[in-house]
Design an enzyme around this catalytic site. Sequence first.
Site, PDB file in Angstrom:
ATOM      1  N   VAL A 379       0.827  -1.200   0.000  1.00 31.44           N
ATOM      2  CA  VAL A 379       0.000   0.000   0.000  1.00 31.44           C
ATOM      3  C   VAL A 379       0.865   1.256   0.000  1.00 31.44           C
ATOM      4  O   VAL A 379       0.549   2.246  -0.675  1.00 31.44           O
ATOM      5  CB  VAL A 379      -0.947  -0.034   1.212  1.00 31.44           C
ATOM      6  CG1 VAL A 379      -1.684   1.290   1.368  1.00 31.44           C
ATOM      7  CG2 VAL A 379      -1.930  -1.197   1.089  1.00 31.44           C
ATOM      8  N   ASP A 380       1.960   1.241   0.761  1.00 35.82           N
ATOM      9  CA  ASP A 380       2.801   2.431   0.881  1.00 35.82           C
ATOM     10  C   ASP A 380       3.433   2.790  -0.461  1.00 35.82           C
ATOM     11  O   ASP A 380       3.387   3.950  -0.896  1.00 35.82           O
ATOM     12  CB  ASP A 380       3.893   2.168   1.923  1.00 35.82           C
ATOM     13  CG  ASP A 380       4.255   3.421   2.705  1.00 35.82           C
ATOM     14  OD1 ASP A 380       3.558   4.432   2.582  1.00 35.82           O
ATOM     15  OD2 ASP A 380       5.240   3.367   3.460  1.00 35.82           O
ATOM     16  N   ASP A 381       4.027   1.815  -1.138  1.00 35.29           N
ATOM     17  CA  ASP A 381       4.598   2.078  -2.458  1.00 35.29           C
ATOM     18  C   ASP A 381       3.529   2.536  -3.438  1.00 35.29           C
ATOM     19  O   ASP A 381       3.746   3.463  -4.224  1.00 35.29           O
ATOM     20  CB  ASP A 381       5.280   0.817  -2.997  1.00 35.29           C
ATOM     21  CG  ASP A 381       6.707   0.692  -2.519  1.00 35.29           C
ATOM     22  OD1 ASP A 381       7.591   1.335  -3.101  1.00 35.29           O
ATOM     23  OD2 ASP A 381       6.935  -0.041  -1.545  1.00 35.29           O
ATOM     24  N   HIS A 452       0.109   8.463   3.899  1.00 35.45           N
ATOM     25  CA  HIS A 452       0.456   8.448   2.482  1.00 35.45           C
ATOM     26  C   HIS A 452      -0.758   8.098   1.618  1.00 35.45           C
ATOM     27  O   HIS A 452      -0.928   8.637   0.517  1.00 35.45           O
ATOM     28  CB  HIS A 452       1.595   7.451   2.234  1.00 35.45           C
ATOM     29  CG  HIS A 452       2.889   7.861   2.845  1.00 35.45           C
ATOM     30  ND1 HIS A 452       3.897   6.969   3.163  1.00 35.45           N
ATOM     31  CD2 HIS A 452       3.361   9.089   3.204  1.00 35.45           C
ATOM     32  CE1 HIS A 452       4.914   7.627   3.684  1.00 35.45           C
ATOM     33  NE2 HIS A 452       4.615   8.910   3.718  1.00 35.45           N
TER      34      HIS A 452
END
Length: 639
Positions: A379-381, A452
């Site tokens: 999810v972060d990327d 993010h």
Amino acid sequence: MTALVTAASRAATALEAARDHLLALQSPEGWWKGELQTNVTMDAEDLLLREFLGVRTGAETAEAARWIRSQQQAGGGWANFHDGPADLSTTVEAYVALRLAGDPPSAPHLRAAADLVRDLGGVESARVFTRIWLALFGLWRWEDLPVIPPEIVFLPPWCPLNVYDWACWARQTIVPLTIVTAHRPVRPLPFGLAELRTGRRPRRATRTGLDTVVDTVVDTAFAALDHALHRYERRPLAGLRRAALRRAAEWVVARQEDDGSWGGIQPPWVYSLIALHLSGYDAAHPVMRRGLAGLDRFTIREDGTRRLEACQSPVWDTALAVIALLDAGLPREHPALDRAGEWLLREEIRGPGDWAVRRPGLAPGGWAFEFDNDGYPDVDDTAEVILALGRWGRPAARDAVRRGLRWTAGMASRDGGFAAFDADNTRALCLRLPFCDFGAVIDPPSADVTAHVVEALAAEGEARSPAVRRAVTWLLRAQEPGGSWFGRWGANHVYGTGAVLPALAAAGVPPAAPCVRRAVAWLEAHQHPGGGWGEDMRSYRDPAWIGRGEPTASQTAWALIGLLAAGERGPAVERGVAWLAGTQRPDGTWDEPHYTGTGFPGDFFINYHLYRLVFPVSALGRYLRAGEGTREGTREGAP
């Protein structure tokens, strides 16, 4: 006004040099990738892996030993981060690797290491994973290690302690280790470790977070379970055990990535190779060949030394670099951005992964951290890639961004927050297993990842969507009493706070909101007298270190990004920008030996070598853009 112009001029000069340095680091294919520096367990375990498989060479050993020796501290130990305290388990593994390389125990550096190990409790107090490595070579008894049987692969996803209750990095490590511990192999080395022993009983792993009564009950129950599993290991059901070992091996093989790795990270990689070797896969088998060959791409050779990266971050680094260059004012049609955008589009993952166990109806459409860990988009990327591609603004990116938005929003946990790899991976029972005394073994939502996601969704017009509203509520609940946010994937409260403030601004939370004012006050209160910000990795264990540490370029940039998002333009911002401009190297980057990236809070840390460049570029670019707006407003409003 003259002072402001001078400060802006210095910032512009620093930004130009940093931007040019960053552009020069781009690969011809379009990606960026900085080194991910960790600790010497990567190199020690690589030698032990090769010894166990019978493929260790003298040249590899000599190069790795030189690197390991070069990282030893004056007190005899090895730390897990720059200027950190010596770590017992890391020191034990480094010691064994140097003995394997031929260093005698009488050598001064090994005598100092052995003294330190005994002072810290001896091998008896090393973590379980270190004692597993020792057991492989007859230096520890398998019977004295906790048990996790391979039969757990048959537990369905709804059952407690099934493999999907662990975080993706943990499950990929646990499954092959069930094979290893079931076989209990011993391949003796020509030396023992009597000099590292104290004769005391092994320490019990401790976990915090529950009250004393619950801790006692749970620990007692799991101790009884471990005792029962030890009895079962002496006489397992033969047919069930054979089937479990076969299923576990198939599970491992199915998750090998195209580059030969498992998840693109070191722990499951080395244990999977050992597990498959014990399962009958010889060195010529394609799976084993790819696995060993893939390690070469993670190997850095320099000045006669050899060191391994625990993982690599090209997708993450490239997304951050694109955002930074756009912040610096680079036109979005610049060839470097076109190459990067096109490369990121090729990296989209359109297939399923373990995440689908918890979200079976969700269509894929995310990005992973590395070149080839396509089984584990995160999810972060994905959030950072959405931000990068959205700002790049090419029509070719629209469909990929749309798929990414849908997948990301669908990965929300029930409480509204977002974790890195899985949704609702929060079963804390995993933390109580005697086996799990190292690293984060579950993947609950965190403030930095949730922030993010909020920023990415809001940038694409979703600021008022239910997903963003629930995520903002989660962030407000997660704010610390002092005003900061905990940073799961970066050190620590500076990282979390620097991530959340831009997200709140993107979601429409006004700068005057109490949550924003408390966060701004926290950042200003923790600014170093010289103008920078720093937070030591010890803050994960010791609250006295929260917001304290040697200033670094990346952490100073995080704080500035947060303050600027909150509408701050005052002395704290000016001093932070001046610190960045004043500490910049002649080549446009910054020195940053201190680690600011986090693998496992409190246990495993990373120095992302590109952080010292991409985040200052973003911070300086946003500062100058904000200043231009301020000056234009002043001119327009002048009488």
